[in-house]
Design a protein around this motif. Structure first.
Motif, PDB file in Angstrom:
ATOM      1  N   ARG A  71       1.089  -1.091   0.044  1.00 59.52           N
ATOM      2  CA  ARG A  71       0.078  -0.148   0.105  1.00 59.52           C
ATOM      3  C   ARG A  71       0.675   1.181   0.081  1.00 59.52           C
ATOM      4  NH1 ARG A  71      -5.041   1.440  -1.696  1.00 59.52           N
ATOM      5  NH2 ARG A  71      -5.534  -0.517  -0.714  1.00 59.52           N
ATOM      6  N   LYS A  74       2.316   1.548  -3.637  1.00 57.83           N
ATOM      7  CA  LYS A  74       1.323   2.058  -4.281  1.00 57.83           C
ATOM      8  C   LYS A  74       1.149   3.663  -4.285  1.00 57.83           C
ATOM      9  CE  LYS A  74      -3.184   1.749  -5.753  1.00 57.83           C
ATOM     10  NZ  LYS A  74      -4.673   1.290  -5.712  1.00 57.83           N
ATOM     11  N   THR A  94      -8.982   7.831 -14.546  1.00 56.05           N
ATOM     12  CA  THR A  94      -9.444   7.316 -13.524  1.00 56.05           C
ATOM     13  C   THR A  94      -8.727   6.547 -12.790  1.00 56.05           C
ATOM     14  OG1 THR A  94      -9.911   5.259 -14.578  1.00 56.05           O
ATOM     15  CG2 THR A  94     -11.588   6.731 -14.817  1.00 56.05           C
ATOM     16  N   THR A  95      -9.227   6.564 -11.389  1.00 64.26           N
ATOM     17  CA  THR A  95      -8.293   5.569 -10.372  1.00 64.26           C
ATOM     18  C   THR A  95      -9.098   5.268  -9.435  1.00 64.26           C
ATOM     19  OG1 THR A  95      -6.427   6.025  -8.771  1.00 64.26           O
ATOM     20  CG2 THR A  95      -7.905   7.878  -8.866  1.00 64.26           C
ATOM     21  N   ASP A  96      -8.528   4.170  -8.436  1.00 63.45           N
ATOM     22  CA  ASP A  96      -9.400   3.540  -7.483  1.00 63.45           C
ATOM     23  C   ASP A  96      -8.342   3.328  -6.468  1.00 63.45           C
ATOM     24  OD1 ASP A  96      -8.179   1.122  -7.654  1.00 63.45           O
ATOM     25  OD2 ASP A  96      -9.552   0.641  -9.385  1.00 63.45           O
ATOM     26  N   ASN A  97      -8.826   3.036  -5.393  1.00 61.61           N
ATOM     27  CA  ASN A  97      -8.260   2.608  -4.039  1.00 61.61           C
ATOM     28  C   ASN A  97      -7.884   1.141  -3.874  1.00 61.61           C
ATOM     29  OD1 ASN A  97     -10.559   1.914  -3.271  1.00 61.61           O
ATOM     30  ND2 ASN A  97     -10.333   2.680  -1.194  1.00 61.61           N
ATOM     31  N   SER A  98      -7.855   0.368  -5.056  1.00 55.45           N
ATOM     32  CA  SER A  98      -7.865  -1.122  -5.256  1.00 55.45           C
ATOM     33  C   SER A  98      -6.537  -1.632  -4.630  1.00 55.45           C
ATOM     34  CB  SER A  98      -8.055  -1.727  -6.571  1.00 55.45           C
ATOM     35  OG  SER A  98      -7.095  -1.275  -7.221  1.00 55.45           O
ATOM     36  N   HIS A  99      -6.714  -2.662  -4.209  1.00 52.99           N
ATOM     37  CA  HIS A  99      -5.268  -3.488  -3.669  1.00 52.99           C
ATOM     38  C   HIS A  99      -4.345  -3.645  -4.820  1.00 52.99           C
ATOM     39  CE1 HIS A  99      -2.995  -6.643  -1.843  1.00 52.99           C
ATOM     40  NE2 HIS A  99      -3.292  -7.272  -2.647  1.00 52.99           N
ATOM     41  N   TYR A 100      -3.066  -3.463  -4.567  1.00 54.07           N
ATOM     42  CA  TYR A 100      -1.848  -3.558  -5.625  1.00 54.07           C
ATOM     43  C   TYR A 100      -1.250  -4.844  -4.880  1.00 54.07           C
ATOM     44  CZ  TYR A 100       2.668  -3.423  -7.475  1.00 54.07           C
ATOM     45  OH  TYR A 100       3.775  -3.918  -8.300  1.00 54.07           O
TER      46      TYR A 100
END
Length: 160
Positions: A71, A74, A94-100
């Motif tokens: 996290r 990222k 676009t973006t998101d707070n998804s898991h890397y």
């Protein structure tokens, strides 16, 4: 380990042309450096009374540790992209707070000015790697070793 490579150009297209540079951050090397640094730092301050505190300083591949570190990586990579936005050659609205999950390397495509010194290409990749490592270590130490966190944030700032 980070790699930065320049795409070769022909002499006819060199005059005044922008120079593409690709920065690839190899996650396996980045994680290794983070874990190694936290291990070495802990080992240097270990004494007979602080075994538990030192053990918590070590970043490891344990799932909960890895999640926190990834996290931080990222977030740090997003900060680098923002800072280098003028040179970034990517589309992203676009973006998101998804898991890397760390299964892919981080890649940044830059377009540098025609007067960019190609000898600095490696330095760009190394600076990004060092920033990400030091920033992730600082984030880790905010939780596990507060007294050293600011030192690593300062080191990250020097790489920025």
């Amino acid at each position: 380990m980070a790699e930065a490579s320049e795409t070769p150009t022909t002499p006819a297209t060199t005059l005044g042309a922008k120079k593409p540079v690709t920065v690839t951050i190899k996650i396996s090397w980045l994680l290794y450096d983070i874990m190694n640094e936290t291990f070495l730092r802990g080992r240097t301050i270990q004494n007979k009374e602080n075994h538990k505190e030192v053990a918590s300083m070590f970043a490891s591949e344990d799932e909960e540790n890895r999640e926190k570190i990834l996290r931080s990586i990222k977030r740090g990579f997003a900060e680098v992209k923002t800072e280098l936005g003028e040179y970034l050659n990517e589309n992203g609205t676009t973006t998101d707070n998804s898991h890397y999950d760390g299964s892919t390397n981080l890649v940044m495509n830059l377009v540098m000015p025609s007067n960019f010194n190609e000898a600095a290409t490696t330095g760009v990749g190394e600076a990004v790697h060092a920033y990400l490592a030091n920033n992730a270590i600082a984030d880790w130490y905010i939780v596990t070793n507060k007294q050293d966190a600011e030192q690593y944030y300062a080191l990250a700032a020097k790489n920025y």
